[in-house]
Scaffold this motif. Sequence first.
Motif, PDB file in Angstrom:
ATOM      1  N   VAL A 116      68.330 -26.282  21.801  1.00 39.68           N
ATOM      2  CA  VAL A 116      68.732 -24.919  22.160  1.00 39.68           C
ATOM      3  C   VAL A 116      70.179 -24.733  21.720  1.00 39.68           C
ATOM      4  CG1 VAL A 116      67.131 -24.653  24.090  1.00 39.68           C
ATOM      5  CG2 VAL A 116      69.384 -25.642  24.497  1.00 39.68           C
ATOM      6  N   ASN A 136      66.590 -15.328  21.572  1.00 37.66           N
ATOM      7  CA  ASN A 136      66.471 -16.715  22.013  1.00 37.66           C
ATOM      8  C   ASN A 136      67.676 -17.191  22.814  1.00 37.66           C
ATOM      9  OD1 ASN A 136      68.030 -16.552  19.599  1.00 37.66           O
ATOM     10  ND2 ASN A 136      67.800 -18.745  19.294  1.00 37.66           N
ATOM     11  N   TYR A 154      69.037 -15.102  25.175  1.00 40.84           N
ATOM     12  CA  TYR A 154      68.958 -14.314  26.410  1.00 40.84           C
ATOM     13  C   TYR A 154      70.216 -13.471  26.636  1.00 40.84           C
ATOM     14  CZ  TYR A 154      65.397 -17.888  27.032  1.00 40.84           C
ATOM     15  OH  TYR A 154      64.341 -18.735  26.833  1.00 40.84           O
ATOM     16  N   GLN A 171      64.059 -12.242  32.280  1.00 43.52           N
ATOM     17  CA  GLN A 171      65.243 -11.914  31.502  1.00 43.52           C
ATOM     18  C   GLN A 171      65.770 -10.535  31.896  1.00 43.52           C
ATOM     19  OE1 GLN A 171      64.821 -12.582  27.217  1.00 43.52           O
ATOM     20  NE2 GLN A 171      62.895 -13.658  27.607  1.00 43.52           N
TER      21      GLN A 171
END
Length: 773
Positions: free
Chosen positions: A148, A247, A249, A303
Amino acid sequence: MPVNLYNKTFGNTQQRLFPIQTFPSDASQQAAIALNPATTFIDIFRDGTVNKLLSNVVDNVPRYNYFDQIFRTGYGTDDAISISGGRDNTQYYVSFGYLKNEGIIKGTDFTRYNLRARIDQRLTNWIKLSAGLSYVNSFANEKANGNVFYSPMNSVTILNNIYDITRRDASGNLQAVEGPRVNPLSTIEDMRFTQSVNRTISDIQLNLTPLKGLSVDYILGVDTYGQVGQNYIRPYPYVAQASLGANLYPGGFSATGNNTVLQLNSDLNVSYERQLTSQFKLNAVAGYNYQFFRSDYSTSQGQNLAPFIETVRGAASTTVLADYSLDRYNLSGYFVQATLGYQNLAFLTGAIRRDQSSKFSPSVTNQFYPKVSGSFVVSDLGFWKNATFNKAVNSLKLRLSYGEAGNLSGVGSYSRFYQFSPVAYLGKNTLLPGSQLANPLVRPERMAELEGGVDVSFLNNRIGLGVTGYNQQIKDLVVNRVLAPSSGGSSIVNNVGTMENKGLEIVLDVVPVKTKDFSWDFTAIFNRNRNKVLSLGSPAISIPSPAGAPYLLQGQPASVFYGTGYARDDSGNLILTSNGFPQSERAKSQAVGSTAFEKARTPEGQPDTKFPTANIVIANPNPKWTGSFTTNLSYKALTLHVLIDMVQGVDVFNADRRTRQGVGMGDYVEKELRGEIPRGYIFGIYNTEEWRVESGSYTKLREVSLSYTLPKLIKSVSGINVSLIGRNLYSWDTYTGFDPETNAGGTNDLLRGLDFGNVPIPRTYQVKLSATF
């Protein structure tokens, strides 16, 4: 403190390159010049095409050391107290422990409380009952990790270090950096990842000795824990300026996970020992083992959070997702083993075990594993005892064994089934089959091993030497194999081939000095293993990986990295482009998964770019040998302990190093700016995967401890010991990353030697005090 910090990356030169950006068309080139009349270009030849690369150099741009902003020196404490005692037929033990450690990444820490208690009660002279209980409570503040780009490590790796990430607006909020990147300080200040665990491990043991030589033992153990994880990413205050991707957020993220686990283990063992004659002795054991595992895992996430709300309830309703998964399986096995001993001279052991698991179909789950071993103590023969050399060579033992074993937990509990997911369609709830195909006949992996060895001692047992050689043959390798879409699925869990391990282990124990006040001993261990995939059900099997291309290839060691390599002439020299850069090799023909190919060349001897790139084995994460050296020196009450570890002849696929060059920092960037390599070198070789390979060999000063036992100062206190301990103190290596001892694949046996956003192993110092009352 982390090992090998910033000195191995480019962080001091007061210049920077424009970001690597090409303009293949004249129109786009003219547009760039119109926006910035000072723009200049250089032609770079790569992969058969000429690319226009921005060539400007901007002076007097400061560089920042981002690692100072995410790393720190962590402090901690580890305290424990235990009480034991009893009388006659009752014995008890109680201990309490507390541990608090800060991580080397800012904002990370770990806290643990643990309580243990055990009581042993002899009911009669042939019945003994024992019960134990252990409770552990832990809480961890963590940061995102792995594949990530909002983890502290990755956010630093993918960002050019020309930004002052500590700058804030009038409200105290962090400001944006380049493009779609996260300010690395956001990962420290604006993200929270926590995990709490409550765990209880209990057992009850019953021992019966009703007859001479007969013993019956029963153990029942239960391990149960509840695990709660929470994630929170604050909405980025600079989201409008940074253009963050989904991706990352940009509007914030919240998630909660709950996992409840029960593990049960039951063991029944019956042993019988009998002296058959004055020379022969029999020891027989039979047993049954049963294991059960249960897990219930639920998650919810959402989200686009409302202001000031950190839970999933604050997420936009259209982004909320909930999921639940369960896992149930059991393992069981029977075994019988018998050992026949002849005096103290020879021993012969035979055993057979039957195992089964609910993870496999009933038709294949019952697996039988035989074992036989023998040892012969040559030095117990009569001639040896009377020989003149027995004072120099004190003992000699030979041993040989053969056994088979299986991996009955090497697949998921439901991997052999088709799996379906509910999907809404036209207002109805439907079932959608998963992309992984079913395989009800997948079998457990099996390993057969032949092992032989010799143990010798010399000079009144002051020198001990053990040598062991082994040959492991593994068949029915279980791999989640990738399939062509035409097969109707994307993957299948299958038995794909065979593999072998051949190895040698040498252990040397030496006591050079042993007196009343001073002693010195050391142990040296050498290990060498050669691994090879003997056969596969397909030419090559790709192993899912966060970066790089690890493969199983027939005739090669497991998990080698297979990809594009440098073009070389017949003498092994690099073939350079017109710009003076290395380039990828080209092949006229190459079968999938094959290391053999016919080189494609132009009349000038250059790789012919009309042909595809050739794939070769570019890295081997399996070391040629490993070793360790341990020594202890004691003088009266003072003891020094040193441990050195060695791993040699191993490759690491350093994905981080390539990324750093691409974003404008790193050792190659520094060389370009200093004129040590031509401008555009990084861009020219950027696609060649062999560029990412480095030597991962190292010798580490793993541990040094100095301890001192104080004289008895208080009548009721004995055994006061003070120790200074250092771990991972120094690494002798040529690796340009943090630490060659790294693996982004975690505990996956098929993923090794991959460096991608990994937190390095910390260097630690410890002061330890222990006392007995």
